[in-house]
Design a protein around this motif. Structure first.
Motif, PDB file in Angstrom:
ATOM      1  N   LYS A  22       0.854  -1.188   0.000  1.00 42.00           N
ATOM      2  CA  LYS A  22       0.000   0.000   0.000  1.00 42.00           C
ATOM      3  C   LYS A  22       0.888   1.236   0.000  1.00 42.00           C
ATOM      4  O   LYS A  22       1.904   1.277   0.686  1.00 42.00           O
ATOM      5  CB  LYS A  22      -0.919   0.010   1.218  1.00 42.00           C
ATOM      6  N   PRO A  23       0.497   2.239  -0.783  1.00 42.37           N
ATOM      7  CA  PRO A  23       1.325   3.450  -0.847  1.00 42.37           C
ATOM      8  C   PRO A  23       1.369   4.193   0.479  1.00 42.37           C
ATOM      9  O   PRO A  23       0.415   4.152   1.257  1.00 42.37           O
ATOM     10  CB  PRO A  23       0.652   4.298  -1.923  1.00 42.37           C
ATOM     11  N   ILE A  24       2.496   4.872   0.713  1.00 39.11           N
ATOM     12  CA  ILE A  24       2.646   5.671   1.929  1.00 39.11           C
ATOM     13  C   ILE A  24       2.615   7.159   1.593  1.00 39.11           C
ATOM     14  O   ILE A  24       2.966   7.987   2.415  1.00 39.11           O
ATOM     15  CB  ILE A  24       3.940   5.313   2.683  1.00 39.11           C
ATOM     16  N   LYS A  25       2.209   7.475   0.365  1.00 34.95           N
ATOM     17  CA  LYS A  25       2.054   8.865  -0.055  1.00 34.95           C
ATOM     18  C   LYS A  25       0.567   9.142  -0.194  1.00 34.95           C
ATOM     19  O   LYS A  25      -0.204   8.264  -0.573  1.00 34.95           O
ATOM     20  CB  LYS A  25       2.725   9.116  -1.401  1.00 34.95           C
ATOM     21  N   GLY A  26       0.190  10.372   0.102  1.00 32.21           N
ATOM     22  CA  GLY A  26      -1.214  10.729  -0.027  1.00 32.21           C
ATOM     23  C   GLY A  26      -1.401  12.223  -0.144  1.00 32.21           C
ATOM     24  O   GLY A  26      -0.458  13.002  -0.007  1.00 32.21           O
ATOM     25  N   GLU A  27      -2.650  12.588  -0.403  1.00 34.86           N
ATOM     26  CA  GLU A  27      -3.022  13.998  -0.497  1.00 34.86           C
ATOM     27  C   GLU A  27      -4.033  14.303   0.599  1.00 34.86           C
ATOM     28  O   GLU A  27      -4.985  13.552   0.801  1.00 34.86           O
ATOM     29  CB  GLU A  27      -3.631  14.299  -1.860  1.00 34.86           C
TER      30      GLU A  27
END
Length: 96
Positions: free
Chosen positions: A34-39
């Motif tokens: 799961k990505p650890i980047k977000g907005e």
């Protein structure tokens, strides 16, 4: 549905990672993390200190952030998967 986080909590939409590596290898869904980047979609007003004063948030709506791998609680609103987490779970703001 409109959602407004309380205190020092933020609402984050995960940003999808690339599915192809630099070498051209396609990563299958089963092997992806799961990505650890977000907005940041929404942010609360800030934490309330022991003396009653409000400490403003360090992030705002629209910021792109990196957060802890297992941070937050996953929720689904109108078919969209989002995370609610504390500001402390944010590790960095991505500046372009």
């Amino acid at each position: 549905m409109k959602l407004r986080p309380l205190h020092d909590r933020i609402l984050v939409k995960r940003l999808e990672e690339e599915q192809v590596t630099k070498g051209g290898i396609i990563i299958p869904d089963s092997a992806k993390e799961k990505p650890i980047k977000g907005e940041v979609v929404a942010a609360g007003p800030g934490k309330v200190a022991e003396d009653g004063k409000q400490i403003p948030m360090g992030v705002k709506t629209g910021d792109k952030v990196i957060f802890n791998k297992y941070a937050g609680t996953e929720i689904k609103i109108e078919g969209e998967e989002l995370l609610i987490m504390r500001e402390d779970d944010i590790l960095a703001v991505i500046e372009a």
